[in-house]
Design an enzyme around this catalytic site. Structure first.
Site, short mmCIF file in Angstrom:
data_model
loop_
_atom_site.label_atom_id
_atom_site.label_comp_id
_atom_site.label_asym_id
_atom_site.label_seq_id
_atom_site.Cartn_x
_atom_site.Cartn_y
_atom_site.Cartn_z
N LYS A 87 4.23 -39.95 -33.52
CA LYS A 87 2.85 -40.46 -33.41
C LYS A 87 2.28 -40.71 -34.82
O LYS A 87 1.72 -41.77 -35.08
CB LYS A 87 1.98 -39.47 -32.62
CG LYS A 87 2.46 -39.31 -31.16
CD LYS A 87 1.53 -38.44 -30.32
CE LYS A 87 1.72 -36.98 -30.55
NZ LYS A 87 2.99 -36.44 -30.04
N THR A 88 2.46 -39.73 -35.71
CA THR A 88 1.96 -39.92 -37.08
C THR A 88 2.70 -41.08 -37.74
O THR A 88 2.09 -41.93 -38.42
CB THR A 88 2.18 -38.64 -37.92
OG1 THR A 88 1.68 -37.53 -37.19
CG2 THR A 88 1.50 -38.74 -39.27
N ASP A 132 -5.08 -36.19 -35.65
CA ASP A 132 -4.06 -35.51 -34.85
C ASP A 132 -4.74 -34.46 -33.97
O ASP A 132 -5.84 -34.00 -34.30
CB ASP A 132 -3.05 -34.85 -35.80
CG ASP A 132 -1.71 -34.63 -35.12
OD1 ASP A 132 -1.55 -35.05 -33.95
OD2 ASP A 132 -0.83 -34.03 -35.75
N THR A 181 -0.89 -34.16 -27.71
CA THR A 181 0.19 -33.79 -26.79
C THR A 181 -0.40 -33.59 -25.40
O THR A 181 0.34 -33.35 -24.45
CB THR A 181 0.84 -32.46 -27.25
OG1 THR A 181 -0.20 -31.50 -27.45
CG2 THR A 181 1.62 -32.65 -28.54
N ARG A 240 11.95 -35.64 -34.92
CA ARG A 240 11.62 -34.62 -35.92
C ARG A 240 12.66 -33.50 -35.90
O ARG A 240 13.08 -32.99 -36.93
CB ARG A 240 10.22 -34.04 -35.66
CG ARG A 240 9.81 -33.03 -36.73
CD ARG A 240 8.54 -32.31 -36.37
NE ARG A 240 7.42 -33.22 -36.33
CZ ARG A 240 6.30 -33.01 -35.63
NH1 ARG A 240 6.16 -31.92 -34.91
NH2 ARG A 240 5.33 -33.89 -35.65
#
Ligand code: ADE
Length: 354
Positions: A87-88, A132, A181, A240
């Site tokens: 997402k980032t 975030d 999330t 990640r």
């Protein structure tokens, strides 16, 4: 005009005249400035380099092109899905594609009204503000955001009681990219203000293999294709984690072997040592499955009960641990609670035999 909303102290406001962009205020530090995440140099910065999530890329690619064509800021974007899926990274890609800066922060660091006010008034035209964990915004911060998102305006109340005054500050056009999330935990007024809402899914093996290959090449780690695939298999569908496992494999190979290339067998050895099993489950995943299997006869067991048994927060279970187990078909959510599936039982039996 929307009624305002937020009461903030005089010290939080710039001095008059109103409608003039305030001096730089004491805002919360931007994470972008204070923490450079370890993977930062590895992140793709263009749609073409971003592997997977094809429908997300298509939708956002069109929106970006259209915004550039009109000279408008991109509409506000909400990205949701399990952690670690990019997402980032996507926010940074959007900023790079739009040719603007991305300011990165997270909702828990916007606790005081002045934090969000400071961030918003310091934005340059068309910049991206990435927030975030946006489901964790305080009520006050949310209410400040509504007119900012809709009308590029901040409505502030200064003072109390009969002396209270409302002041409006104009903001530059900007794009809010929210990430969460837990999309269901967003209030509906906030959710409704995003023009684009996109879900990120777990990655398929081929995409993960390509991501591992890309990172290994950037870090000059000599991995065979089979070794890339072995990492892809064990990373819970999550880039990640793939990149983190790759680093552990690199450590292991440099200390334990003299080979010039890293084969799949080395990856297996390294990741077994880190207790990442052949399906990518880690200790938290296995603990959850084992508790349902051994303490509740395979289920059904309610989320709250399960969370108490594991000493975990129910929302962490629901948004961080369970999604991959559901995706793997090891766990099912039913109306009566969580149950282990037959594939889940088989997996547990296979690892418990070892
Ligand atoms: N690194 C992490 N996520 C990635 C992605 N989706 N594409 C390319 N590299 C990545």
């Amino acid at each position: 005009m929307a009624i305002l909303s937020s009461r903030i102290g005089k010290a939080d406001l710039p001095t008059s005249p109103p409608f003039v962009k305030p001096r730089v205020m004491d805002s919360a530090p931007l994470e972008e400035e204070v923490t450079i995440p370890r993977e930062d140099g590895l992140r793709p910065r263009a749609f073409d380099d971003y592997i997977g999530q094809s429908s997300l890329k298509q939708v956002l690619g069109i929106a970006v092109k259209a915004a550039i064509g009109r000279g408008d800021p991109l509409d506000h974007v909400l990205l949701y899905g399990p952690p670690g899926l990019g997402k980032t990274t996507m926010a940074l890609v959007l900023a790079a594609e739009l040719g603007v800066k991305c300011r990165i922060t997270s909702a828990p660091s916007l606790e005081r009204p002045r934090d969000i006010v400071g961030l918003l008034v310091n934005l340059q035209p068309r910049e991206l503000l990435f927030v975030d964990e946006i489901h964790r915004l305080t009520r006050v911060a949310e209410e400040l955001l509504y007119p900012a998102m809709e009308d590029q305006r901040l409505d502030l109340t200064v003072g109390k009681g009969s002396t209270a005054r409302t002041r409006t500050l104009e903001l530059p056009p900007f794009t809010l990219v929210g990430a969460t999330t837990r999309a269901g935990a967003l209030s509906s007024p906030l959710r409704d203000r995003f023009g684009l809402t996109q879900r990120l899914d777990f990655y398929c093996l081929q995409d993960l293999q390509a991501i591992v290959r890309r990172t290994a090449d950037l870090l000059t780690v000599p991995l065979t294709n089979k070794a890339c695939m072995e990492i892809a298999r064990r990373c819970r569908g999550t880039p990640r984690i793939a990149n983190r496992l790759l680093r552990r494999v690199r450590d292991f190979a440099s200390v334990k072997t003299k080979m010039t290339v890293i084969e799949a067998s080395i990856v297996k050895e390294a990741l077994d040592l880190h207790q990442v099993d052949s399906s990518g489950l880690d200790e938290s995943d296995r603990r959850l499955m084992k508790v349902i299997f051994h303490s509740y006869g395979g289920g059904p067991v309610g989320l709250e009960t399960l969370a108490a048994a594991l000493g975990e927060d129910p929302s962490t279970l629901e948004s961080v641990i369970e999604p991959f187990l559901l995706q793997m078909g090891f766990l099912q959510r039913t109306q009566r609670g969580r149950i282990i599936t037959s594939a889940g039982r088989k997996h547990l039996e296979s690892i418990e035999v070892k």
